[in-house]
Each structure stands twice: as structure tokens, then as C-alpha cells.
Design an enzyme around this catalytic site. Structure first.
Site, PDB file in Angstrom:
ATOM      1  N   LYS A 279       8.995  32.974  19.138  1.00 15.15           N
ATOM      2  CA  LYS A 279       7.765  32.929  18.355  1.00 15.15           C
ATOM      3  C   LYS A 279       7.801  33.996  17.261  1.00 15.15           C
ATOM      4  O   LYS A 279       8.516  34.991  17.398  1.00 15.15           O
ATOM      5  CB  LYS A 279       6.569  33.229  19.276  1.00 15.15           C
ATOM      6  CG  LYS A 279       6.186  32.117  20.230  1.00 15.15           C
ATOM      7  CD  LYS A 279       4.981  32.528  21.064  1.00 15.15           C
ATOM      8  CE  LYS A 279       4.593  31.457  22.078  1.00 15.15           C
ATOM      9  NZ  LYS A 279       4.129  30.204  21.469  1.00 15.15           N
ATOM     10  N   ARG A 353       4.840  22.930  30.002  1.00 15.29           N
ATOM     11  CA  ARG A 353       4.976  21.598  30.608  1.00 15.29           C
ATOM     12  C   ARG A 353       6.169  21.538  31.548  1.00 15.29           C
ATOM     13  O   ARG A 353       6.189  20.756  32.488  1.00 15.29           O
ATOM     14  CB  ARG A 353       5.062  20.539  29.506  1.00 15.29           C
ATOM     15  CG  ARG A 353       6.222  20.715  28.571  1.00 15.29           C
ATOM     16  CD  ARG A 353       6.037  19.942  27.275  1.00 15.29           C
ATOM     17  NE  ARG A 353       5.165  20.646  26.331  1.00 15.29           N
ATOM     18  CZ  ARG A 353       4.850  20.192  25.121  1.00 15.29           C
ATOM     19  NH1 ARG A 353       5.310  19.029  24.694  1.00 15.29           N
ATOM     20  NH2 ARG A 353       4.054  20.880  24.330  1.00 15.29           N
TER      21      ARG A 353
HETATM   22  N1  BES Z   1       1.600  29.152  25.393  1.00 18.76           N
HETATM   23  C1  BES Z   1       1.869  28.350  24.252  1.00 18.76           C
HETATM   24  C2  BES Z   1       0.629  27.663  23.714  1.00 18.76           C
HETATM   25  C3  BES Z   1      -0.331  28.562  22.995  1.00 18.76           C
HETATM   26  C4  BES Z   1      -0.159  28.820  21.654  1.00 18.76           C
HETATM   27  C5  BES Z   1      -1.410  29.070  23.630  1.00 18.76           C
HETATM   28  C6  BES Z   1      -1.064  29.612  20.986  1.00 18.76           C
HETATM   29  C7  BES Z   1      -2.320  29.862  22.962  1.00 18.76           C
HETATM   30  C8  BES Z   1      -2.156  30.123  21.637  1.00 18.76           C
HETATM   31  C9  BES Z   1       2.863  27.233  24.606  1.00 18.76           C
HETATM   32  O1  BES Z   1       3.810  27.577  25.546  1.00 18.76           O
HETATM   33  C10 BES Z   1       3.578  26.905  23.352  1.00 18.76           C
HETATM   34  O2  BES Z   1       4.278  27.740  22.864  1.00 18.76           O
HETATM   35  N2  BES Z   1       3.400  25.679  22.879  1.00 18.76           N
HETATM   36  C11 BES Z   1       4.015  25.249  21.690  1.00 18.76           C
HETATM   37  C12 BES Z   1       4.482  23.840  21.887  1.00 18.76           C
HETATM   38  C13 BES Z   1       5.342  23.328  20.781  1.00 18.76           C
HETATM   39  C14 BES Z   1       6.660  24.055  20.777  1.00 18.76           C
HETATM   40  C15 BES Z   1       5.534  21.857  20.969  1.00 18.76           C
HETATM   41  C16 BES Z   1       2.997  25.349  20.569  1.00 18.76           C
HETATM   42  O3  BES Z   1       1.843  25.028  20.785  1.00 18.76           O
HETATM   43  O4  BES Z   1       3.372  25.769  19.472  1.00 18.76           O
HETATM   44 MN    MN Z   2       5.498  28.512  24.628  1.00 17.72          MN
END
Ligand code: BES
Ligand code: MN
Ligand code: ZN
Length: 501
Positions: A279, A353
Site C-alpha cells: 500500500k 477474502r
Molecule cells: N483492509 C483493506 C480494505 C480497506 C481499505 C479497509 C481502506 C479500510 C480502508 C483490504 O484488505 C484491501 O486492501 N482491499 C483492497 C482490495 C483490492 C486490492 C481489490 C482495496 O480495497 O483496495
Molecule cells: Mn489489503
């Protein structure tokens, strides 16, 4: 905080602080009118001077009101003198708790349950009062030095309730307090940083909870056990971390009749860096709350136990960190889930997931009445619904409707999104049974579509709490949601099973 019920004429008994409602256009609530009479018109004089307009949530603290025996009187604005909205009522309770605590009031006699709230009864008002007041005064200063901590000063609130409703109100206050305590547990865990709140710590907290009530049974599976169960998706996420993963199974047996259990599955990523699909640095600290689903499961079970609900409820918590490492899963890696389906991991940041799918397959063994998973699953949900509504998807209309109703009652609302077959196409993989990401479009829905492949054998609902479990900005921190929604859902199911005596 302690809550109790008593019958009191405001101002007649000694009290550190009496709380009464005033409305717009200088109208007094019944309790305020009594106090005004006792004080020979003092309150009306103050209102005429215009110090408080009666707008919803306004407050005015008075000292030594003449001819009364209370040290202070807190006037609280409750808007127009007709049924107020549930939201406004919550605002009133928040402002009341804040003001009392700010002024160092330790104990108060509260006459706010007499105000009318649209379509809500006294029990609802009492339940909300205990929940909201406790939640408002929550703070997380455990990790600050002693001198910088601000202990809560408000300790006790007595609510004035007519004698014939005292029993019902007491019960409702107990429920509200249990919900608030569940929220506090969830918030403490989510606010705790990743170096302290590890999968092992979560397991220890679950054990501590299990030891508090004989109706609990706990099992914590280690990596070896997960391997033997074939949890290849979960283990693929855990690989990049030095912290060992934990799989927590916390069973609450409140229905010895052996009714099929409700299973709550909580995402327990104690820190989500994204893994190799790392990230951006900005606000990455907030990814310590990626175990909020797990925290809400523990908070809910704590409340269920405190209320001794006559239901069977199982908490299932897959927990690990998501970090990059020489041993970490790489984009393109293909793993086999516990269900047997193979998964092409195209993005290691879609890890939630992956741990949930194995937990959902594991949950089949309980022959559940329903399974609800709770997860900070997608940033897309924050974009779609913001911080006000949790995303809700699932495969069972009755269950979804029940969750919608519990959301209305608890003011901890979910909003439904469609789980259309059409979206499944986005998860096609050239090399495996399914891909773990579905592209930019409809991110919350494709995430749920992924989970749907693992939940075909029972009624299932998914709550995406990425937006609701956490506040960013100046009030940065965990909210304790959706504990109120989940506890209300279970209270409703318990009431269904055993109609009120
Ligand atoms: N934990 C994150 C989702 C999240 C993002 C929660 C921002 C709270 C605030 C999750 O694991 C994630 O990173 N999801 C990705 C999925 C994507 C790679 C398809 C996302 O939402 O960017
Ligand atoms: Mn994630
Ligand atoms: Zn995550």
C-alpha cells in the site's frame, strides 16, 4: 459507568445534578416544568433571557437553583416539542454525557427518558441512553503516560422512570450497558497498535473472555492445525509475517436445547501493509484496524454472555498479519483453499477474502442457522457508503431483512448492495478456479462474490465495515461498530425463540 432507575421529583431530593429537557419556543418538559414551579419560575426567567434556545443538543448548566435541593441543573435542548428523531435523541444523550463529564459531575439524576422519540418506546430510549452515554465517554489513553490520561469523572446516572415501567427500563439499561461494554472491548482492540495487537494477542483476549463464563468453549488452532485442515488461502497470507497466525474458535452455548448456532466470522488482519502489492505510505498506520471484524465478534460475544442470551453463538476468527517478505506470497501465486477451489492471488492486498474463505468453509461444521461475516474488506465500500452505513450483501433474504431491521433499531445501519450473478465474471482466472480480485468496478460487490463461492451451504450475510468501524481525521479511532447491530440482531432472535414473559 453505572445506570439505575428511580422515581424522583426533580429538585425535591438532594442531587449533585438534575438533568431536564427544554424545547424550542421556551417550552418546558414535564420534569422541567416541575422544577420551574419548585424554583418559583426561575427556569422560565432563564429561558426568557435567551441563554438557551432549546435547539437539539444545546446545554446550559445552572448552579444553586433557588428553592431546590440540587447543586446543579443541566438544561438540555430537545428541539421542537413533539416526537424527535432517534438520531436527535442520540445527539442529546451525547451532549448530556459530554457536558456532565466536562464539568466533573460524578452522579446525575436524568429526566430525559420522558421526551418523545418517533416510533420508539421507553425500553428503546433506556437502551440507547446506556449505550450512547458510555460510548461517548470512551477514550483510549492506555498508552499515554499517567499524567496525560483523562479519567472519566461521570460514574453514575439515575433515570427517572414511572414505577410501573421500572422493571422494563432496568432490563433495557442492562442491555445498553452490555452493548457499550462490547463496543469498548472492540474499540480497545482495534485502537491497540499492530506491535501489541498481534494474532497471539487476539487469541489471548479471546481466552480471557472464554474464562469469564462457563458457557464458553475456546479452541485456538495453530499453523500446523491449519495446514492439516488445508487452509491454503489463509496460510498464503500469513507467510510474509514473523508473527504466527491464529485461528480462534469461541463457542457460546446459551441454548442447551442444542439449537443450531449463529456463526460470526470476523476478519482478523492485525496489520495490513498490502503484502508484496504494498500500500502507499499515507495513513498506512490506520491498517492496524484491519482486525475490527474480529474485534466486533469478541465484543458481541462479550455482550451475549453478559446478557446470558439463550442462543448458541460461535465466533470464528482467522487472524494473521499481511506483510511483504522474501517468503511472502507473490502476485500470480496459486493456492488451494480449504474448500478445494484454487485461487490465483493477483493482488496480495486483497487478503481479507483469502483468510475469510477458509474460515467460511470451516464454519460449515457447525451446521449453522446462519453465518455472518464481518470485515474491513474493501476501500471501495468507504467510497460507496462512507462512514455512515456498513455494506450488506448475502444469499438469504430473511437473514438480510433481519439485519436491516436490527440496524434500524440499533441505529447501527447496514445498506444493501446487490450480489448479482453478473459480477461473478469479473473473478475469472486463466489459471485457477477463481481470481482474488475483480478489477476496479464494483469492488465491494466482487469481494462479496468471492466469498459467496464459499458460502453456498448455509444462509449467509456479509458486512463490509471498512467505512464504519473507524473514523479518520481529528477523531481518529475505532467506533465499536457493528457491535450494536450484531447484539440487536441476536436480541431479536432470542426474543423470537422465547416470546416475552
Ligand atoms: N483492509 C483493506 C480494505 C480497506 C481499505 C479497509 C481502506 C479500510 C480502508 C483490504 O484488505 C484491501 O486492501 N482491499 C483492497 C482490495 C483490492 C486490492 C481489490 C482495496 O480495497 O483496495
Ligand atoms: Mn489489503
Ligand atoms: Zn485488509
Amino acid at each position: 459507568m453505572e445506570y439505575s432507575v428511580k422515581q424522583a421529583i426533580p429538585g425535591k431530593q438532594p442531587s449533585p445534578c438534575v438533568v431536564v429537557a427544554v424545547h424550542e419556543r421556551q417550552q418546558l418538559s414535564p420534569a422541567a416544568a416541575q422544577l420551574d414551579k419548585l424554583s418559583r419560575g426561575y427556569l422560565r426567567t432563564i429561558l426568557k433571557r435567551g441563554d438557551i434556545k432549546g435547539k437539539c443538543g444545546q446545554t446550559l448548566l445552572l448552579h444553586d437553583v433557588p428553592w431546590t435541593r440540587c447543586e446543579r441543573v443541566l438544561l438540555v435542548g430537545c428541539g421542537k416539542n413533539r416526537g424527535m428523531s432517534p438520531r436527535d435523541f442520540r445527539k442529546v444523550l451525547q451532549q448530556t454525557a459530554r457536558t456532565l463529564d466536562r464539568h466533573g459531575v460524578r452522579e446525575a439524576d436524568c429526566h430525559l427518558l420522558e421526551v418523545d422519540v418517533e416510533d420508539r418506546n421507553l425500553e428503546w430510549k433506556a437502551r440507547q441512553a446506556a449505550e450512547v452515554m458510555t460510548a461517548t465517554l470512551y477514550r483510549f489513553d492506555l498508552l499515554k503516560r499517567k499524567e496525560d490520561r483523562q479519567p472519566v469523572r461521570l460514574r453514575r446516572v439515575h433515570f427517572d422512570v414511572p414505577e410501573e415501567q421500572a422493571r422494563a427500563a432496568r432490563k433495557a439499561l442492562r442491555q445498553g450497558k452490555a452493548i457499550a461494554q462490547g463496543m469498548t472491548l472492540a474499540r480497545d482492540l482495534a485502537n491497540l497498535p499492530g506491535n501489541l495487537c498481534t494474532p497471539t494477542h487476539l487469541a489471548d483476549e479471546a481466552r480471557r473472555l472464554a474464562n469469564s463464563d462457563r458457557r464458553f468453549r475456546i479452541q485456538v488452532l495453530d499453523e500446523k492445525r491449519m495446514q492439516r485442515l488445508g487452509m491454503g488461502a489463509l496460510l498464503a497470507v500469513a507467510r510474509g509475517s514473523r508473527q504466527p497466525p491464529r485461528f480462534i474458535v469461541l463457542e457460546y452455548r446459551g441454548d442447551p436445547g442444542g439449537g443450531a448456532p449463529y456463526v460470526l466470522v470476523g476478519k482478523g488482519i492485525t496489520f495490513d501493509s498490502g503484502g508484496i502489492s504494498i500500500k502507499p505510505a499515507a495513513a498506512m498506520d490506520e491498517m492496524k484496524y484491519d482486525m475490527s471484524g474480529a474485534a466486533s465478534v469478541l465484543g458481541t460475544l462479550a455482550a451475549v454472555s453478559r446478557l446470558a442470551l439463550p442462543l448458541n453463538v460461535v465466533g470464528v476468527i482467522p487472524s494473521c498479519e499481511n506483510l511483504p517478505d522474501g517468503n511472502a506470497t507473490k502476485p500470480g501465486d496459486i493456492v488451494t483453499s480449504m474448500s478445494g477451489q484454487t485461487i490465483e492471488i493477483l493482488n496480495t492486498d486483497a487478503e481479507g477474502r483469502l483468510i475469510l474463505c477458509d474460515a467460511l468453509t470451516y464454519s460449515e461444521r457447525f451446521k449453522p442457522r446462519a453465518v455472518i461475516d464481518i470485515a474491513t474488506l474493501t476501500g471501495a465500500c468507504v467510497i460507496a457508503l462512507g462512514k455512515h452505513y456498513s455494506g450488506l450483501l448475502g444469499n438469504d433474504e430473511t437473514l438480510l431483512k433481519q439485519l436491516g431491521e436490527a440496524g434500524e433499531t440499533s441505529c447501527d445501519r447496514p445498506w444493501r448492495l446487490p450480489l448479482g450473478e453478473e459480477y461473478q465474471e469479473q473473478l475469472k482466472s486463466n489459471f485457477a478456479d477463481i481470481a482474488n480480485v475483480g478489477g476496479r468496478e464494483a469492488g465491494t460487490i466482487t469481494a462479496a462474490c468471492f466469498l459467496a463461492r464459499f458460502t453456498e451451504n448455509y444462509p449467509w450475510a456479509h458486512l463490509d465495515i471498512a467505512g464504519t468501524a473507524w473514523l479518520s481525521g481529528p477523531h481518529k479511532g475505532a467506533t465499536g461498530r457493528p457491535v450494536p447491530l450484531l447484539v440487536q440482531f441476536l436480541l431479536d432472535r432470542a426474543a423470537e425463540a422465547a416470546p416475552q414473559s
